[in-house]
Design a protein around this motif. Sequence first.
Motif, mmCIF file in Angstrom:
data_model
loop_
_atom_site.group_PDB
_atom_site.id
_atom_site.type_symbol
_atom_site.label_atom_id
_atom_site.label_comp_id
_atom_site.label_asym_id
_atom_site.label_seq_id
_atom_site.Cartn_x
_atom_site.Cartn_y
_atom_site.Cartn_z
ATOM 1 N N PRO A 54 27.260 -85.608 -40.796
ATOM 2 C CA PRO A 54 28.716 -85.526 -40.631
ATOM 3 C C PRO A 54 29.405 -85.007 -41.888
ATOM 4 O O PRO A 54 29.019 -85.314 -43.008
ATOM 5 C CB PRO A 54 29.122 -86.981 -40.340
ATOM 6 C CG PRO A 54 27.894 -87.609 -39.779
ATOM 7 C CD PRO A 54 26.754 -86.957 -40.519
ATOM 8 N N THR A 55 30.432 -84.197 -41.693
ATOM 9 C CA THR A 55 31.220 -83.651 -42.789
ATOM 10 C C THR A 55 32.390 -84.571 -43.109
ATOM 11 O O THR A 55 33.130 -84.959 -42.213
ATOM 12 C CB THR A 55 31.775 -82.257 -42.403
ATOM 13 O OG1 THR A 55 30.684 -81.380 -42.114
ATOM 14 C CG2 THR A 55 32.617 -81.671 -43.534
ATOM 15 N N ASP A 56 32.546 -84.936 -44.372
ATOM 16 C CA ASP A 56 33.710 -85.720 -44.777
ATOM 17 C C ASP A 56 34.952 -84.840 -44.686
ATOM 18 O O ASP A 56 34.986 -83.727 -45.223
ATOM 19 C CB ASP A 56 33.560 -86.226 -46.219
ATOM 20 C CG ASP A 56 32.660 -87.446 -46.301
ATOM 21 O OD1 ASP A 56 32.348 -88.017 -45.239
ATOM 22 O OD2 ASP A 56 32.270 -87.835 -47.411
ATOM 23 N N TYR A 57 35.987 -85.342 -44.001
ATOM 24 C CA TYR A 57 37.219 -84.569 -43.810
ATOM 25 C C TYR A 57 38.403 -85.463 -44.140
ATOM 26 O O TYR A 57 38.758 -86.336 -43.341
ATOM 27 C CB TYR A 57 37.320 -84.062 -42.370
ATOM 28 C CG TYR A 57 38.312 -82.945 -42.189
ATOM 29 C CD1 TYR A 57 37.943 -81.623 -42.331
ATOM 30 C CD2 TYR A 57 39.646 -83.234 -41.881
ATOM 31 C CE1 TYR A 57 38.860 -80.601 -42.156
ATOM 32 C CE2 TYR A 57 40.566 -82.218 -41.710
ATOM 33 C CZ TYR A 57 40.169 -80.905 -41.848
ATOM 34 O OH TYR A 57 41.079 -79.901 -41.693
ATOM 35 N N LEU B 270 36.568 -78.440 -46.581
ATOM 36 C CA LEU B 270 35.167 -78.168 -46.305
ATOM 37 C C LEU B 270 34.430 -77.660 -47.539
ATOM 38 O O LEU B 270 33.264 -78.016 -47.764
ATOM 39 C CB LEU B 270 35.032 -77.165 -45.166
ATOM 40 C CG LEU B 270 35.426 -77.683 -43.782
ATOM 41 C CD1 LEU B 270 34.994 -76.696 -42.708
ATOM 42 C CD2 LEU B 270 34.808 -79.038 -43.494
ATOM 43 N N ILE C 241 33.090 -77.932 -35.361
ATOM 44 C CA ILE C 241 33.373 -79.344 -35.634
ATOM 45 C C ILE C 241 34.691 -79.781 -35.010
ATOM 46 O O ILE C 241 34.921 -80.977 -34.848
ATOM 47 C CB ILE C 241 33.404 -79.638 -37.150
ATOM 48 C CG1 ILE C 241 34.485 -78.796 -37.845
ATOM 49 C CG2 ILE C 241 32.040 -79.401 -37.778
ATOM 50 C CD1 ILE C 241 34.703 -79.183 -39.299
ATOM 51 N N PHE D 2 38.165 -83.466 -32.701
ATOM 52 C CA PHE D 2 36.977 -83.430 -33.549
ATOM 53 C C PHE D 2 35.734 -83.896 -32.800
ATOM 54 O O PHE D 2 35.790 -84.859 -32.021
ATOM 55 C CB PHE D 2 37.156 -84.342 -34.766
ATOM 56 C CG PHE D 2 38.187 -83.882 -35.753
ATOM 57 C CD1 PHE D 2 37.865 -82.979 -36.753
ATOM 58 C CD2 PHE D 2 39.484 -84.371 -35.695
ATOM 59 C CE1 PHE D 2 38.814 -82.567 -37.670
ATOM 60 C CE2 PHE D 2 40.445 -83.967 -36.605
ATOM 61 C CZ PHE D 2 40.113 -83.057 -37.601
ATOM 62 N N ARG E 91 30.030 -85.169 -35.924
ATOM 63 C CA ARG E 91 29.887 -84.160 -36.981
ATOM 64 C C ARG E 91 30.938 -84.275 -38.070
ATOM 65 O O ARG E 91 30.890 -83.552 -39.062
ATOM 66 C CB ARG E 91 29.962 -82.761 -36.360
ATOM 67 C CG ARG E 91 28.759 -82.423 -35.529
ATOM 68 C CD ARG E 91 28.922 -81.136 -34.774
ATOM 69 N NE ARG E 91 28.499 -81.324 -33.390
ATOM 70 C CZ ARG E 91 28.920 -80.597 -32.392
ATOM 71 N NH1 ARG E 91 29.783 -79.624 -32.608
ATOM 72 N NH2 ARG E 91 28.484 -80.823 -31.181
ATOM 73 N N VAL E 92 31.892 -85.164 -37.873
ATOM 74 C CA VAL E 92 32.977 -85.297 -38.852
ATOM 75 C C VAL E 92 33.232 -86.777 -39.146
ATOM 76 O O VAL E 92 33.292 -87.595 -38.226
ATOM 77 C CB VAL E 92 34.286 -84.653 -38.325
ATOM 78 C CG1 VAL E 92 35.417 -84.853 -39.319
ATOM 79 C CG2 VAL E 92 34.085 -83.179 -38.055
ATOM 80 N N THR E 93 33.364 -87.094 -40.419
ATOM 81 C CA THR E 93 33.801 -88.427 -40.831
ATOM 82 C C THR E 93 35.189 -88.271 -41.431
ATOM 83 O O THR E 93 35.350 -87.668 -42.497
ATOM 84 C CB THR E 93 32.854 -89.037 -41.883
ATOM 85 O OG1 THR E 93 31.550 -89.180 -41.311
ATOM 86 C CG2 THR E 93 33.352 -90.411 -42.320
ATOM 87 N N LEU E 94 36.206 -88.748 -40.724
ATOM 88 C CA LEU E 94 37.577 -88.646 -41.214
ATOM 89 C C LEU E 94 37.820 -89.739 -42.252
ATOM 90 O O LEU E 94 37.539 -90.907 -42.016
ATOM 91 C CB LEU E 94 38.569 -88.787 -40.059
ATOM 92 C CG LEU E 94 38.453 -87.727 -38.956
ATOM 93 C CD1 LEU E 94 39.485 -87.988 -37.872
ATOM 94 C CD2 LEU E 94 38.623 -86.329 -39.524
#
Length: 247
Positions: free
Chosen positions: A77-80, A92, A141, A228, A232-235
């Motif tokens: 997961p991408t930190d957002y 990103l 994402i 989202f 794949r994303v960690t808010l």
Amino acid sequence: MRDRSGRTPIWRAIADALRNDLAEGRYAPGEKLPTEAALAERFGVNRHTVRHGMSALVEEGLIRTRRGAGAFVAATPTDYPIGQRVRFHENLIAAGRRPEKRVLQIEERSATIGEAKALHIVPGEAICAYHGISLADGQPIAIFESLFPVGRLAGIANALIETSSVTEALRRVGVVDYTRTTTRLTAVRAETTKALHLQVSEGDPILKSTSVNVDNSNLPVEFGRTWFAGDRVTLTLENKTPPSRMG
């Protein structure tokens, strides 16, 4: 786990082989795996046995499947960050990912009652709607819809056509800076078209973000909705409040 003869079940051997492929980097995060037919040919078994082995990797969270599309390597997961200054490319890049936007549609239409209220305009007034997909390292994402008041931001549609960056488009029409005033997060189920764009299964849980950005005069310049892909994303919430001092 072995059968009574002491041999490893074929499906487990297939799972082990694919797990080793992932560990060695043979398939990158987000990459599609070979089809069941191709794997069945590789291992000399039927597709049911391959499917059994892949199910084990799904349970381990190493791969994910989407009906009609195949199996994909699960991505980290991408930190957002979600805060006053939300900038897609900057977020990103800071997370070590390669940002990309895919434009789906840019159109002018009339604002609904809810959209007009968010943008502080009259219902039916012209707005510019920017639809697209946000990608990280080539993997989708999020799907987004950004709405802009045409009367307040003359030329915004052309600016968005010329550059996919919202920040740059706003700068070209005179908004040198903007900040987020509200963000609302809601868990929803992916309907057919969103599932297709996000490469998830229909009905999978996704996260919907609704937000409003304002200029330096505190006038709304963008009303946004973003969906989202939850895996794949960690808010993350940015806290800009300085720490209190004791004593």
